[in-house]
Design a protein around this motif. Structure first.
Motif, short mmCIF file in Angstrom:
data_model
loop_
_atom_site.label_atom_id
_atom_site.label_comp_id
_atom_site.label_asym_id
_atom_site.label_seq_id
_atom_site.Cartn_x
_atom_site.Cartn_y
_atom_site.Cartn_z
N SER A 47 69.06 -6.18 -24.48
CA SER A 47 68.74 -6.87 -23.22
C SER A 47 67.23 -6.83 -23.03
N PHE A 48 66.67 -7.97 -22.61
CA PHE A 48 65.22 -8.09 -22.40
C PHE A 48 64.93 -8.45 -20.95
N GLY A 49 63.75 -8.02 -20.47
CA GLY A 49 63.25 -8.47 -19.19
C GLY A 49 62.44 -9.74 -19.37
N PRO A 50 61.99 -10.35 -18.27
CA PRO A 50 61.19 -11.57 -18.37
C PRO A 50 59.88 -11.33 -19.13
N PRO A 51 59.56 -12.17 -20.12
CA PRO A 51 58.28 -12.02 -20.84
C PRO A 51 57.09 -12.17 -19.91
N LYS A 52 56.04 -11.41 -20.20
CA LYS A 52 54.82 -11.48 -19.40
C LYS A 52 53.65 -11.86 -20.30
N ARG A 53 52.85 -12.81 -19.87
CA ARG A 53 51.65 -13.20 -20.59
C ARG A 53 50.58 -12.15 -20.29
N ILE A 54 50.05 -11.52 -21.34
CA ILE A 54 49.14 -10.39 -21.12
C ILE A 54 47.73 -10.64 -21.61
N GLY A 55 47.45 -11.80 -22.20
CA GLY A 55 46.08 -12.08 -22.63
C GLY A 55 46.04 -13.00 -23.83
N SER A 56 44.85 -13.20 -24.35
CA SER A 56 44.67 -14.05 -25.53
C SER A 56 43.54 -13.48 -26.38
N SER A 67 41.53 -14.53 -30.35
CA SER A 67 41.41 -15.31 -31.59
C SER A 67 42.28 -16.57 -31.55
N GLY A 68 42.34 -17.19 -30.39
CA GLY A 68 43.10 -18.42 -30.25
C GLY A 68 44.59 -18.22 -30.10
N LYS A 69 45.05 -16.97 -30.07
CA LYS A 69 46.47 -16.67 -29.89
C LYS A 69 46.72 -16.15 -28.48
N VAL A 70 47.90 -16.44 -27.95
CA VAL A 70 48.29 -15.96 -26.63
C VAL A 70 49.32 -14.85 -26.80
N ALA A 71 49.12 -13.74 -26.12
CA ALA A 71 50.00 -12.58 -26.27
C ALA A 71 50.98 -12.49 -25.11
N PHE A 72 52.25 -12.25 -25.46
CA PHE A 72 53.29 -12.00 -24.47
C PHE A 72 53.91 -10.63 -24.74
N SER A 73 54.32 -9.95 -23.68
CA SER A 73 55.05 -8.69 -23.81
C SER A 73 56.43 -8.88 -23.20
N VAL A 74 57.47 -8.52 -23.98
CA VAL A 74 58.85 -8.68 -23.54
C VAL A 74 59.45 -7.30 -23.34
N PRO A 75 59.73 -6.88 -22.10
CA PRO A 75 60.34 -5.56 -21.88
C PRO A 75 61.71 -5.45 -22.54
N VAL A 76 61.95 -4.34 -23.20
CA VAL A 76 63.26 -4.07 -23.81
C VAL A 76 64.05 -3.18 -22.85
N LEU A 77 65.13 -3.71 -22.29
CA LEU A 77 65.93 -2.98 -21.31
C LEU A 77 67.09 -2.24 -21.93
N ALA A 78 67.57 -2.71 -23.08
CA ALA A 78 68.68 -2.05 -23.77
C ALA A 78 68.61 -2.39 -25.24
N GLY A 79 68.99 -1.43 -26.09
CA GLY A 79 68.97 -1.64 -27.53
C GLY A 79 67.70 -1.09 -28.15
N ASP A 80 67.82 -0.62 -29.38
CA ASP A 80 66.67 -0.05 -30.09
C ASP A 80 66.02 -1.15 -30.92
N ILE A 81 65.13 -1.90 -30.31
CA ILE A 81 64.49 -3.03 -30.98
C ILE A 81 63.58 -2.56 -32.11
N ALA A 82 63.02 -1.36 -31.99
CA ALA A 82 62.10 -0.87 -33.01
C ALA A 82 62.81 -0.55 -34.31
N ALA A 83 64.11 -0.30 -34.24
CA ALA A 83 64.88 0.05 -35.44
C ALA A 83 65.31 -1.19 -36.21
N GLY A 84 64.96 -2.35 -35.69
CA GLY A 84 65.36 -3.59 -36.34
C GLY A 84 66.47 -4.27 -35.56
N ALA A 85 66.41 -5.59 -35.46
CA ALA A 85 67.40 -6.35 -34.70
C ALA A 85 67.66 -7.67 -35.41
N PRO A 86 68.79 -8.31 -35.09
CA PRO A 86 69.03 -9.64 -35.65
C PRO A 86 67.97 -10.61 -35.16
#
Length: 286
Positions: A238-247, A249-268
């Motif tokens: 489960s994810f929270g709403p993505p947040k735009r956190i900056g830019s 080298s021409g790229k825009v960065a978003f952060s997506v809160p992880v509310l459930a599940g171990d995303i760091a261990a790998g996910a589909p």
């Protein structure tokens, strides 16, 4: 005060502890007795099935092509002031469910969703639609030489001052009225309105995973353009709403809160839709 469907089910005891990524089991249990009877498939499109604030129908564009594929559309007409949900609406919403398991000669179904909007109200923050919408359907025949009969159980949530679930069973035979120009136009318009495939100057890629957040790097046609990112959590996450956190080298960065599940261990795969302020959008997988 608007009472979300999830809150209602929690209060009634049907879903005492609703998980962050809402499932349909509780809704199905609540409404199973109210499900309409399936009607024999007599045409390539179904009649409208109507409920409070909404009506839906299933449309196809003819029999299977040489590769055994049939294209179709689930049309959702909303009454003025009503809204419905995207594939992953967030903690305050209910994702749509389209079940073709009772169909004949169907091996797979792919559902494509138009670019959503993000809403904030008394029920929380959620992703969905405030105007009539069509979902694109691509169905693959098990045996292209045999006829295909579609039996779709549709389950969606709709909201106005209250939120209510809607359930319908729609049956169509893509081989009947296969040359209907109106149906073909409806399906063509549906697919034309879907997000485009990612391209070099407009896409999103996974940048970093931690137990608490998924970092996403997006390329936009203009780096300072207003854009929103929508992500669909895989089963068990489960994810929270993505947040735009900056830019950078021409790229825009978003952060997506992880509310459930171990995303760091790998996910589909994680489906995403990236939407510019004017409505231009691309959809792909992170």
């Amino acid at each position: 005060m608007k009472l979300s469907l999830r809150s209602h089910l929690a209060k009634t005891g049907i879903c005492g502890k609703c998980p962050p990524m809402w499932k349909f089991i509780a809704f199905a249990s609540l409404l199973a007795s109210a499900a309409p009877f399936s009607r024999p498939a007599v045409a390539a499109s179904s009649p409208w099935a109507a409920g409070t604030g909404v009506k839906v129908r299933l449309v196809t564009s003819g029999g299977p092509d040489a590769e055994g594929r049939v294209k179709g559309a689930l049309s959702i007409e909303l009454a003025p002031g009503w809204k419905t949900y995207w594939r992953d609406p967030g903690d305050a919403g209910v994702p749509p469910r389209i079940d073709f398991s009772d169909s004949r000669n169907v091996s797979s179904v792919d559902v494509a969703y138009p670019a959503p909007h993000r809403f904030s109200d008394e029920g929380g923050i959620w992703a969905g639609y405030k105007k009539p919408v069509r979902f694109g359907l691509t169905l693959k025949a098990t045996d292209p030489s045999k006829p295909m009969e579609l039996d779709a159980k549709v389950f969606i949530g709709v909201c106005q001052s209250i939120c209510v679930p809607f359930q319908a069973q729609l049956a169509v035979d893509p081989g009947k009225d296969a040359d209907d120009l109106t149906d073909a136009a409806t399906v063509a318009e549906t697919f034309a309105a879907l997000p485009a495939a990612p391209r070099e100057d407009f896409n999103a890629i996974e940048a970093k995973k931690t137990p608490a957040a998924l970092s996403v790097s997006a390329t936009l046609p203009k780096p300072n353009a207003a854009a929103e990112l929508f992500v669909a959590a895989p089963e068990g996450y489960s994810f929270g709403p993505p947040k735009r956190i900056g830019s950078e080298s021409g790229k825009v960065a978003f952060s997506v809160p992880v509310l459930a599940g171990d995303i760091a261990a790998g996910a589909p795969r994680i489906p995403y839709t990236l939407v510019l302020q004017g409505g231009q959008a691309v959809a792909g997988d992170l």
